[in-house]
Every structure is written in structure tokens, then in C-alpha cells.
Motif scaffolding. Structure first.
Motif, PDB file in Angstrom:
ATOM      1  N   ALA A   1       2.981  -6.279  -5.440  1.00 31.75           N
ATOM      2  CA  ALA A   1       2.392  -4.654  -4.685  1.00 31.75           C
ATOM      3  C   ALA A   1       1.160  -5.159  -4.159  1.00 31.75           C
ATOM      4  O   ALA A   1       0.742  -4.678  -3.097  1.00 31.75           O
ATOM      5  N   GLY A   2       0.188  -5.651  -4.993  1.00 28.01           N
ATOM      6  CA  GLY A   2      -1.285  -6.016  -4.712  1.00 28.01           C
ATOM      7  C   GLY A   2      -1.118  -7.026  -3.418  1.00 28.01           C
ATOM      8  O   GLY A   2      -1.993  -6.776  -2.589  1.00 28.01           O
ATOM      9  N   THR A   3      -0.298  -8.138  -3.393  1.00 30.88           N
ATOM     10  CA  THR A   3      -0.270  -9.088  -2.470  1.00 30.88           C
ATOM     11  C   THR A   3       0.156  -8.287  -0.973  1.00 30.88           C
ATOM     12  O   THR A   3      -0.342  -8.440   0.014  1.00 30.88           O
ATOM     13  N   ALA A   4       1.169  -7.173  -1.149  1.00 31.91           N
ATOM     14  CA  ALA A   4       1.600  -6.653  -0.014  1.00 31.91           C
ATOM     15  C   ALA A   4       0.389  -5.704   0.508  1.00 31.91           C
ATOM     16  O   ALA A   4       0.057  -5.726   1.566  1.00 31.91           O
ATOM     17  N   ALA A   5      -0.374  -4.967  -0.264  1.00 31.37           N
ATOM     18  CA  ALA A   5      -1.578  -4.282  -0.006  1.00 31.37           C
ATOM     19  C   ALA A   5      -2.565  -5.076   0.580  1.00 31.37           C
ATOM     20  O   ALA A   5      -3.060  -4.440   1.439  1.00 31.37           O
ATOM     21  N   SER A   6      -2.780  -6.202  -0.008  1.00 23.01           N
ATOM     22  CA  SER A   6      -4.078  -6.840   0.506  1.00 23.01           C
ATOM     23  C   SER A   6      -3.840  -7.809   1.444  1.00 23.01           C
ATOM     24  O   SER A   6      -4.804  -8.116   2.406  1.00 23.01           O
ATOM     25  N   VAL A   7      -2.759  -8.299   1.557  1.00 21.24           N
ATOM     26  CA  VAL A   7      -2.383  -9.338   2.717  1.00 21.24           C
ATOM     27  C   VAL A   7      -1.980  -8.611   3.671  1.00 21.24           C
ATOM     28  O   VAL A   7      -2.338  -8.972   5.045  1.00 21.24           O
ATOM     29  N   LEU A   8      -1.172  -7.433   3.644  1.00 22.57           N
ATOM     30  CA  LEU A   8      -0.810  -6.814   4.824  1.00 22.57           C
ATOM     31  C   LEU A   8      -0.922  -5.334   5.069  1.00 22.57           C
ATOM     32  O   LEU A   8      -0.628  -5.040   5.995  1.00 22.57           O
ATOM     33  N   GLY A   9      -1.399  -4.802   3.987  1.00 21.96           N
ATOM     34  CA  GLY A   9      -1.884  -3.576   4.120  1.00 21.96           C
ATOM     35  C   GLY A   9      -0.541  -2.553   4.051  1.00 21.96           C
ATOM     36  O   GLY A   9      -0.612  -1.589   4.681  1.00 21.96           O
ATOM     37  N   GLN A  10       0.430  -3.063   3.161  1.00 20.80           N
ATOM     38  CA  GLN A  10       1.692  -2.328   3.412  1.00 20.80           C
ATOM     39  C   GLN A  10       2.088  -2.154   1.879  1.00 20.80           C
ATOM     40  O   GLN A  10       1.614  -2.538   0.997  1.00 20.80           O
ATOM     41  N   PRO A  11       3.054  -1.052   2.043  1.00 25.58           N
ATOM     42  CA  PRO A  11       3.656  -0.440   0.361  1.00 25.58           C
ATOM     43  C   PRO A  11       4.486  -1.674   0.076  1.00 25.58           C
ATOM     44  O   PRO A  11       5.035  -2.794   0.637  1.00 25.58           O
ATOM     45  N   ASP A  12       4.916  -1.746  -1.424  1.00 27.28           N
ATOM     46  CA  ASP A  12       5.662  -2.792  -1.935  1.00 27.28           C
ATOM     47  C   ASP A  12       7.017  -2.352  -1.751  1.00 27.28           C
ATOM     48  O   ASP A  12       7.772  -1.894  -2.639  1.00 27.28           O
ATOM     49  N   LEU A  13       7.675  -2.879  -0.630  1.00 24.83           N
ATOM     50  CA  LEU A  13       9.110  -2.437  -0.102  1.00 24.83           C
ATOM     51  C   LEU A  13       9.547  -3.900   0.562  1.00 24.83           C
ATOM     52  O   LEU A  13      10.413  -3.514   1.491  1.00 24.83           O
ATOM     53  N   ALA A  14       9.494  -4.995  -0.078  1.00 23.00           N
ATOM     54  CA  ALA A  14      10.119  -6.161   0.394  1.00 23.00           C
ATOM     55  C   ALA A  14       9.662  -6.624   1.779  1.00 23.00           C
ATOM     56  O   ALA A  14      10.383  -7.404   2.456  1.00 23.00           O
ATOM     57  N   ILE A  15       8.247  -6.266   2.111  1.00 25.82           N
ATOM     58  CA  ILE A  15       7.909  -6.520   3.425  1.00 25.82           C
ATOM     59  C   ILE A  15       7.195  -7.795   3.477  1.00 25.82           C
ATOM     60  O   ILE A  15       7.179  -8.500   4.491  1.00 25.82           O
ATOM     61  N   VAL A  16       6.578  -8.576   2.274  1.00 21.97           N
ATOM     62  CA  VAL A  16       5.945  -9.761   2.172  1.00 21.97           C
ATOM     63  C   VAL A  16       7.098 -10.881   2.186  1.00 21.97           C
ATOM     64  O   VAL A  16       7.942 -10.868   1.484  1.00 21.97           O
ATOM     65  N   SER A  17       6.944 -11.769   3.000  1.00 22.12           N
ATOM     66  CA  SER A  17       7.650 -12.835   2.985  1.00 22.12           C
ATOM     67  C   SER A  17       7.379 -13.915   1.883  1.00 22.12           C
ATOM     68  O   SER A  17       6.359 -13.857   1.329  1.00 22.12           O
ATOM     69  N   LEU A  18       8.320 -14.912   1.882  1.00 22.77           N
ATOM     70  CA  LEU A  18       8.085 -15.872   0.732  1.00 22.77           C
ATOM     71  C   LEU A  18       7.081 -16.860   1.013  1.00 22.77           C
ATOM     72  O   LEU A  18       6.134 -16.838   0.201  1.00 22.77           O
ATOM     73  N   PRO A  19       6.797 -17.136   2.465  1.00 23.77           N
ATOM     74  CA  PRO A  19       5.299 -18.044   2.279  1.00 23.77           C
ATOM     75  C   PRO A  19       4.283 -17.176   2.165  1.00 23.77           C
ATOM     76  O   PRO A  19       3.102 -17.695   1.531  1.00 23.77           O
ATOM     77  N   GLU A  20       4.001 -15.943   2.578  1.00 27.77           N
ATOM     78  CA  GLU A  20       3.095 -15.270   2.064  1.00 27.77           C
ATOM     79  C   GLU A  20       2.692 -14.946   0.721  1.00 27.77           C
ATOM     80  O   GLU A  20       1.670 -15.003   0.174  1.00 27.77           O
TER      81      GLU A  20
END
Length: 314
Positions: free
Chosen positions: A59-78
Motif C-alpha cells: 500500500a505504501g509503495t502504491a501511494a509513494s511510487v504512483l500516488g495511487q490506492p492499493d488496488l493492484a495498480i503497482v506492477s511487478l518491476p515497480e
């Protein structure tokens, strides 16, 4: 100043973070208390505080890297890139990292395991939600079948054997809401039989449920996840250890305090046109650079004969 050579300075041999984590887990008296970190800066602060295991929050990765909620938006490489960067800050401090649902099919799970392993991440948890997942403390989560979940776990186990890295596999289930405690425990026992090392029952609702889950899953090591504002009661380390948990995560600790502190400072600057210094001047540029390792960087530069940081920096 002559540079220090390898002949005059000895270095400890590289030891995989997974091996360090396994040793920590094998200690019968240990409870690993892991603060959630989401970037290099929050990881540095946790390391400076003396934690010997860290948790990289998805969730923190999604928020800090993409500014997005924790909804499977972050990719494997990210996700893997963030975990690997944090793991590289101190190779002696294992990092447990979120791996969501494994990012797709069995082949995607295998790729994730190999990538996390190559980056010296000590452990990863894989859950049984459908691919478009939600944070574990939200409602209406969709699950995959037990068979599909076990494919993910078997793929993870097979991949770590193929790559020769003994990354710790944590099986997470989000099935408590829909299947009840008994159903969730059955899923975790099946995942352990399929190759998982640690059981992670997300969203436990009461202290009594926490205790019952640990007892039912014994001797499998169990992880407890304490989310601020979530559904699980906030057990302290002593309580969690007494119940028999081996890992205690506070995944959004850094997110929470970043949100509260930065929001306050931003409002103050917007409304007053300036930001009030903190008591004692804490948090100035000197503190920030020091926690990020400027002294160690200067020492390294000197030892190899460099002059980048000669003359001081404050």
C-alpha cells in the motif's frame, strides 16, 4: 591520505538476507517486530532506530511510487524495484515484502520469486485474492479458488528451488470474511503443505481469534498484521509474543505519520506563509543527511582515496 586496500581491511562475506531471516525465525524466543516502510528514507529512519527486520508495504509503495490506492495498480518491476532498493540499504537487515497476488499466472509468480530473490529480498507474501485485489482491511474482497491459490504457492516454491535462493514464502489468506476462521485456517494449512513457510491470516477481528488462529496453525510460524484504522486489534509486541506469533507487522506506520505530519506542515505553510520549526530544530537538513548515511559515504570516499567530501559538509 592513502586509500585503504582490501589487503588492510577485511569484509564480512555476503550472507543472503533469507538465511538471516530464517535464523531469526528459528529462535524460539524471538518475535520479529517489523515497521512498515515505503521508500529509502523511511527505511533509513527505521534502520537508524535499530530494527533488525523491515517490512515493505505494498500500500505504501502504491501511494509513494504512483500516488495511487492499493488496488493492484503497482506492477511487478515497480514493487520488486522498491523492495530491492530497501533491501540494499543494509544487507544484514532482512526485508519482508508484499507481492500481492503474485502478479498473474503461475509463470508470473515464478518470475516474481526469482526477481525478489535476485534483489536479496528475504521474504515475500502471496495472497489468495483475485488479481484485482484490495487492501486486506477493506470489505468485499474476491477470492480465487483454493486450487488456484495453491498453484501460486507451488509456483513460488518451485521457482525458489530453480533459482537456488531460499527466499521465505509467506502464504496470506484474505478469506476470513467469506469463509470464516475454520475455512481460512484450512487454506493456510493447505498452502503450507504446498510449500509456504509462514502463515498470514489477514483481518483477524478479536484477540480471541488471534489466539485461536495461532493455536490451530501450530507449529507453522504465524504473522500478525496490525493496520492503523483496520479491523485487527492493536496487540503490542508482548501480547503477540505470548500468543505465539513469530512476526508482527505494523505496515502503515510510516504512512500514517507521514500523512499526519506532512499534512499539518502543508496546511501551516499554505495558511500562514511559513512553517514553524520543530522543537530543538529537529528534522533540519543535517538530521536528514545524517540518517541517510552521509558520514558513511564520506568515510567510504576517504578510504578509497577520494576527495569528493573533503572539507566537511555542514
Amino acid at each position: 591520505m592513502a586509500p585503504t586496500t582490501d589487503e588492510t581491511k577485511t569484509f564480512a562475506p555476503f550472507r543472503p538476507a533469507a538465511a538471516i531471516l530464517r535464523q531469526q525465525l528459528a529462535d524460539p524466543d524471538s518475535l520479529l517486530v517489523c515497521p512498515g516502510v515505503f521508500d529509502g528514507f523511511t527505511a533509513r529512519i527505521a534502520l537508524d532506530a535499530g530494527f533488525d527486520t523491515l517490512y515493505m508495504t505494498g500500500a505504501g509503495t502504491a501511494a509513494s511510487v504512483l500516488g495511487q490506492p492499493d488496488l493492484a495498480i503497482v506492477s511487478l518491476p515497480e514493487m520488486a524495484g522498491n523492495a530491492g532498493m530497501i533491501a540494499a540499504l543494509d544487507r544484514n537487515v532482512p526485508v519482508i515484502a508484499d507481492a500481492d497476488t503474485g502478479f498473474g499466472s503461475s509463470l508470473a509468480v515464478a518470475r516474481a520469486v526469482k526477481l525478489y530473490s535476485q534483489l536479496n529480498v528475504a521474504a515475500m507474501h502471496i495472497e489468495d485474492q483475485a488479481f484485482i485485489k484490495r487492501c486486506g482491511h477493506l470489505r468485499n474482497k474476491a477470492l480465487v479458488s483454493l486450487d488456484e491459490y495453491l498453484v501460486r504457492i507451488r509456483a513460488a516454491d518451485r521457482a525458489r528451488k530453480e533459482c537456488g535462493r531460499d527466499i521465505v514464502i509467506i502464504a496470506r489468506t484474505d478469506s476470513l470474511q467469506s469463509l470464516g476462521l475454520d475455512g481460512a485456517i484450512r487454506r493456510l494449512k493447505a498452502a503450507h503443505s504446498a510449500g509456504a513457510d509462514v502463515a498470514f491470516l489477514e483481518g483477524l477481528l478479536t484477540k480471541e481469534q488471534c489466539q485461536e488462529a495461532v493455536q490451530a496453525l501450530a507449529p507453522i510460524p504465524c504473522l500478525l498484521n496490525i493496520v492503523g484504522g483496520g479491523v485487527t486489534p492493536a496487540l503490542d509486541a508482548a501480547e503477540a509474543k505470548a500468543m505465539g506469533f513469530k512476526i508482527l507487522l505494523w505496515p502503515i506506520l510510516s504512512l500514517t505519520y507521514t500523512y499526519v505530519s506532512v499534512k499539518k506542515a502543508m496546511r501551516e505553510l499554505k495558511e500562514k506563509g511559513w512553517s514553524e520549526p520543530l522543537p530543538g530544530g529537529e528534522g533540519g537538513i543535517k538530521d536528514i543527511f545524517e540518517v541517510c548515511g552521509i558520514e558513511e559515504a564520506a568515510a567510504f570516499d576517504r578510504e578509497v582515496g577520494g576527495s569528493t567530501l573533503d572539507g566537511g559538509f555542514f
